[in-house]
Design a protein around this motif. Structure first.
Motif, PDB file in Angstrom:
ATOM      1  N   TYR A   1      47.538  93.876  60.883  1.00  0.00           N
ATOM      2  CA  TYR A   1      47.552  92.417  60.827  1.00  0.00           C
ATOM      3  C   TYR A   1      48.606  91.917  61.803  1.00  0.00           C
ATOM      4  CZ  TYR A   1      47.191  87.859  58.481  1.00  0.00           C
ATOM      5  OH  TYR A   1      46.981  86.541  58.174  1.00  0.00           O
ATOM      6  N   ARG A   2      48.180  91.219  62.847  1.00  0.00           N
ATOM      7  CA  ARG A   2      49.070  90.805  63.942  1.00  0.00           C
ATOM      8  C   ARG A   2      49.520  89.359  63.747  1.00  0.00           C
ATOM      9  NH1 ARG A   2      48.737  93.575  68.884  1.00  0.00           N
ATOM     10  NH2 ARG A   2      48.454  91.610  70.006  1.00  0.00           N
ATOM     11  N   VAL A   3      50.858  89.172  63.745  1.00  0.00           N
ATOM     12  CA  VAL A   3      51.446  87.862  63.460  1.00  0.00           C
ATOM     13  C   VAL A   3      52.331  87.433  64.633  1.00  0.00           C
ATOM     14  CG1 VAL A   3      52.859  86.544  61.840  1.00  0.00           C
ATOM     15  CG2 VAL A   3      51.451  88.439  60.996  1.00  0.00           C
ATOM     16  N   LEU A   4      51.967  86.323  65.270  1.00  0.00           N
ATOM     17  CA  LEU A   4      52.768  85.777  66.354  1.00  0.00           C
ATOM     18  C   LEU A   4      53.947  85.029  65.736  1.00  0.00           C
ATOM     19  CD1 LEU A   4      53.212  85.151  69.359  1.00  0.00           C
ATOM     20  CD2 LEU A   4      51.659  83.195  69.090  1.00  0.00           C
ATOM     21  N   VAL A   5      55.170  85.415  66.095  1.00  0.00           N
ATOM     22  CA  VAL A   5      56.354  84.825  65.463  1.00  0.00           C
ATOM     23  C   VAL A   5      57.236  84.057  66.448  1.00  0.00           C
ATOM     24  CG1 VAL A   5      56.391  86.413  63.504  1.00  0.00           C
ATOM     25  CG2 VAL A   5      57.652  87.008  65.576  1.00  0.00           C
ATOM     26  N   ASP A   6      56.669  83.626  67.572  1.00  0.00           N
ATOM     27  CA  ASP A   6      57.383  82.780  68.527  1.00  0.00           C
ATOM     28  C   ASP A   6      56.915  81.339  68.339  1.00  0.00           C
ATOM     29  OD1 ASP A   6      58.871  84.769  69.663  1.00  0.00           O
ATOM     30  OD2 ASP A   6      57.589  85.004  71.419  1.00  0.00           O
ATOM     31  N   ARG A   7      57.849  80.397  68.415  1.00  0.00           N
ATOM     32  CA  ARG A   7      57.496  78.981  68.275  1.00  0.00           C
ATOM     33  C   ARG A   7      56.691  78.492  69.487  1.00  0.00           C
ATOM     34  NH1 ARG A   7      58.860  75.226  64.786  1.00  0.00           N
ATOM     35  NH2 ARG A   7      60.427  76.553  63.853  1.00  0.00           N
ATOM     36  N   LEU A   8      57.041  79.006  70.665  1.00  0.00           N
ATOM     37  CA  LEU A   8      56.350  78.612  71.889  1.00  0.00           C
ATOM     38  C   LEU A   8      55.316  79.662  72.272  1.00  0.00           C
ATOM     39  CD1 LEU A   8      59.459  77.527  73.995  1.00  0.00           C
ATOM     40  CD2 LEU A   8      57.964  76.071  72.618  1.00  0.00           C
TER      41      LEU A   8
ATOM     42  N   LEU B   1      47.606  85.443  62.712  1.00  0.00           N
ATOM     43  CA  LEU B   1      48.351  84.352  62.110  1.00  0.00           C
ATOM     44  C   LEU B   1      49.472  83.916  63.044  1.00  0.00           C
ATOM     45  CD1 LEU B   1      48.749  82.782  59.359  1.00  0.00           C
ATOM     46  CD2 LEU B   1      50.341  84.596  58.730  1.00  0.00           C
ATOM     47  N   TRP B   2      49.765  82.599  63.037  1.00  0.00           N
ATOM     48  CA  TRP B   2      50.879  82.053  63.818  1.00  0.00           C
ATOM     49  C   TRP B   2      51.658  81.110  62.904  1.00  0.00           C
ATOM     50  CZ3 TRP B   2      50.286  78.720  68.888  1.00  0.00           C
ATOM     51  CH2 TRP B   2      51.525  78.597  69.508  1.00  0.00           C
ATOM     52  N   PRO B   3      52.505  81.657  62.032  1.00  0.00           N
ATOM     53  CA  PRO B   3      53.244  80.829  61.066  1.00  0.00           C
ATOM     54  C   PRO B   3      54.516  80.251  61.687  1.00  0.00           C
ATOM     55  CG  PRO B   3      53.713  83.129  60.672  1.00  0.00           C
ATOM     56  CD  PRO B   3      52.758  83.076  61.839  1.00  0.00           C
TER      57      PRO B   3
ATOM     58  N   ALA C   1      55.680  82.106  53.150  1.00  0.00           N
ATOM     59  CA  ALA C   1      55.085  82.918  54.209  1.00  0.00           C
ATOM     60  C   ALA C   1      55.667  84.331  54.221  1.00  0.00           C
ATOM     61  CB  ALA C   1      55.289  82.242  55.567  1.00  0.00           C
ATOM     62  N   ILE C   2      56.965  84.445  54.008  1.00  0.00           N
ATOM     63  CA  ILE C   2      57.618  85.758  53.947  1.00  0.00           C
ATOM     64  C   ILE C   2      57.036  86.584  52.810  1.00  0.00           C
ATOM     65  CG2 ILE C   2      59.797  86.924  53.374  1.00  0.00           C
ATOM     66  CD1 ILE C   2      61.166  84.560  54.965  1.00  0.00           C
ATOM     67  N   ASN C   3      56.916  85.979  51.651  1.00  0.00           N
ATOM     68  CA  ASN C   3      56.382  86.706  50.492  1.00  0.00           C
ATOM     69  C   ASN C   3      54.929  87.120  50.705  1.00  0.00           C
ATOM     70  OD1 ASN C   3      58.762  86.717  48.997  1.00  0.00           O
ATOM     71  ND2 ASN C   3      58.371  84.674  48.202  1.00  0.00           N
ATOM     72  N   GLU C   4      54.141  86.264  51.346  1.00  0.00           N
ATOM     73  CA  GLU C   4      52.746  86.622  51.625  1.00  0.00           C
ATOM     74  C   GLU C   4      52.671  87.803  52.586  1.00  0.00           C
ATOM     75  OE1 GLU C   4      50.985  82.948  52.938  1.00  0.00           O
ATOM     76  OE2 GLU C   4      50.916  82.144  50.886  1.00  0.00           O
ATOM     77  N   LEU C   5      53.504  87.795  53.624  1.00  0.00           N
ATOM     78  CA  LEU C   5      53.506  88.921  54.565  1.00  0.00           C
ATOM     79  C   LEU C   5      54.066  90.180  53.914  1.00  0.00           C
ATOM     80  CD1 LEU C   5      54.566  87.133  57.866  1.00  0.00           C
ATOM     81  CD2 LEU C   5      52.300  88.035  57.269  1.00  0.00           C
TER      82      LEU C   5
END
Length: 119
Positions: free
Chosen positions: A17-24, A38-40, A79-83
């Motif tokens: 599961y790939r999660v983009l964690v940059d704001r930009l 996901l892009w949270p 979001a942290i708990n879901e991940l």
């Protein structure tokens, strides 16, 4: 399991599961080229914090403290708990654009998610 990976590295099945964690959006990356689930943005450092850090290793300790403080809000904690729950069943890979593989926010977020998964 939680892993971190630069967005510019090729995706693999092992990423899970790939999660983009940059704001930009990552520089030079076409929107159609990046594969992510996901892009949270609630997990991304604020613009103010990001700019004050400037990827200066001497400022990493204060950046880490500020970022952890920002993560203490209901949206981020959800979001942290879901991940964290997802990471118990499959690999979660946090995608970041920073050049430094050891001094970046994804390293901090990985530890926060792993800690939440132990609860």
């Amino acid at each position: 399991m939680v892993k971190i990976k630069r967005v510019y590295a090729s995706p693999t099945a092992a990423d899970g599961y790939r999660v983009l964690v940059d704001r930009l959006w990552p520089r030079g990356m076409k929107k159609t080229a990046l594969i992510f689930n996901l892009w949270p943005k609630e997990l991304c450092p604020s613009t103010e914090l990001r700019k004050s850090f400037g990827h200066d290793p001497a400022k990493f300790k204060s950046f880490r403290a500020g970022y952890r403080k920002e993560l203490h809000n209901p949206l981020a904690e959800k979001a942290i708990n879901e991940l964290a729950q997802k990471s118990k069943k499959r690999t979660v890979t946090l995608l970041y654009a920073a050049h430094d593989e050891k001094i970046n926010h994804a390293v901090i977020l990985k530890k926060v998610i792993e800690s939440a998964a132990k609860k």
